[in-house]
Design an enzyme around this catalytic site. Structure first.
Site, PDB file in Angstrom:
ATOM      1  N   CYS A 174       0.829  -1.217   0.000  1.00 48.73           N
ATOM      2  CA  CYS A 174       0.000   0.000   0.000  1.00 48.73           C
ATOM      3  C   CYS A 174       0.859   1.260   0.000  1.00 48.73           C
ATOM      4  O   CYS A 174       0.537   2.237  -0.691  1.00 48.73           O
ATOM      5  CB  CYS A 174      -0.933   0.005   1.204  1.00 48.73           C
ATOM      6  SG  CYS A 174      -2.245  -1.214   1.132  1.00 48.73           S
ATOM      7  N   ILE A 218       2.390   1.732  -3.470  1.00 50.62           N
ATOM      8  CA  ILE A 218       1.337   2.130  -4.408  1.00 50.62           C
ATOM      9  C   ILE A 218       0.951   3.588  -4.202  1.00 50.62           C
ATOM     10  O   ILE A 218       0.881   4.371  -5.154  1.00 50.62           O
ATOM     11  CB  ILE A 218       0.137   1.165  -4.290  1.00 50.62           C
ATOM     12  CG1 ILE A 218       0.515  -0.176  -4.939  1.00 50.62           C
ATOM     13  CG2 ILE A 218      -1.133   1.758  -4.893  1.00 50.62           C
ATOM     14  CD1 ILE A 218      -0.457  -1.299  -4.688  1.00 50.62           C
ATOM     15  N   GLU A 219       0.724   3.975  -2.969  1.00 45.32           N
ATOM     16  CA  GLU A 219       0.359   5.371  -2.669  1.00 45.32           C
ATOM     17  C   GLU A 219       1.480   6.331  -3.065  1.00 45.32           C
ATOM     18  O   GLU A 219       1.239   7.395  -3.633  1.00 45.32           O
ATOM     19  CB  GLU A 219       0.045   5.523  -1.182  1.00 45.32           C
ATOM     20  CG  GLU A 219      -0.311   6.916  -0.774  1.00 45.32           C
ATOM     21  CD  GLU A 219      -1.803   7.145  -0.620  1.00 45.32           C
ATOM     22  OE1 GLU A 219      -2.189   8.321  -0.521  1.00 45.32           O
ATOM     23  OE2 GLU A 219      -2.566   6.176  -0.592  1.00 45.32           O
ATOM     24  N   THR A 220       2.719   5.936  -2.782  1.00 54.69           N
ATOM     25  CA  THR A 220       3.854   6.796  -3.098  1.00 54.69           C
ATOM     26  C   THR A 220       4.012   6.977  -4.602  1.00 54.69           C
ATOM     27  O   THR A 220       4.149   8.104  -5.086  1.00 54.69           O
ATOM     28  CB  THR A 220       5.144   6.211  -2.493  1.00 54.69           C
ATOM     29  OG1 THR A 220       4.986   6.120  -1.073  1.00 54.69           O
ATOM     30  CG2 THR A 220       6.353   7.073  -2.814  1.00 54.69           C
ATOM     31  N   SER A 280       1.174   9.133  -5.994  1.00 55.38           N
ATOM     32  CA  SER A 280       1.272  10.513  -5.517  1.00 55.38           C
ATOM     33  C   SER A 280       2.378  11.282  -6.220  1.00 55.38           C
ATOM     34  O   SER A 280       2.209  12.459  -6.553  1.00 55.38           O
ATOM     35  CB  SER A 280       1.511  10.535  -4.001  1.00 55.38           C
ATOM     36  OG  SER A 280       0.408   9.994  -3.314  1.00 55.38           O
TER      37      SER A 280
END
Length: 128
Positions: free
Chosen positions: A48, A51-53, A56
């Site tokens: 997660c 993926i978020e990094t 973003s």
């Protein structure tokens, strides 16, 4: 000042930024026991985070000096258990609009097998 991408949790997890643009972001990291959950496989939170990094970074590069972006939703599917090796996360945009963006991120192993897949929705914030 340090590169904001390579500090905090990302640095702690050993995630490396390999390629960045407004259309594609690639991250890599070597799996270590520090990434494991109690059953000896990579913790879902690591996936997660990557993926978020990745999403973003791409979203921020695309939005540029118009403002900032913040994640509002991260939906991640875990498809294959991994306990060692090098993983790569590649983010590409699905939709980029005035107020929101949607990015797809796929995590693969060294054999190019899909390990996890996620979508991140980001809000575009403009100065008031």
């Amino acid at each position: 000042m340090s590169n904001p991408i390579e500090m905090g949790l990302v640095k702690l997890l050993g995630i490396r930024v390999v390629e960045t643009s407004a259309d594609l972001v690639r991250l890599e990291w070597d799996v270590t026991p520090d990434h494991h959950q109690p059953y000896g496989i990579v913790h879902g939170g690591v996936h997660c985070t990557a993926i978020e990094t990745a999403a973003s970074v791409g979203a921020a590069l695309w939005f540029g000096d118009r403002g900032r972006v913040v994640g509002v939703s991260n939906q991640t599917d875990f498809l294959r258990a991994v306990s060692e090796g090098t993983l790569a996360a590649v983010a590409t945009p699905i939709h980029r609009g005035r107020s929101q963006q949607l990015w797809l991120v796929e995590i693969t192993d060294e054999q190019h097998r899909l390990i996890a897949r996620g979508q991140v929705r980001l809000q575009n914030l403009t100065p008031s």
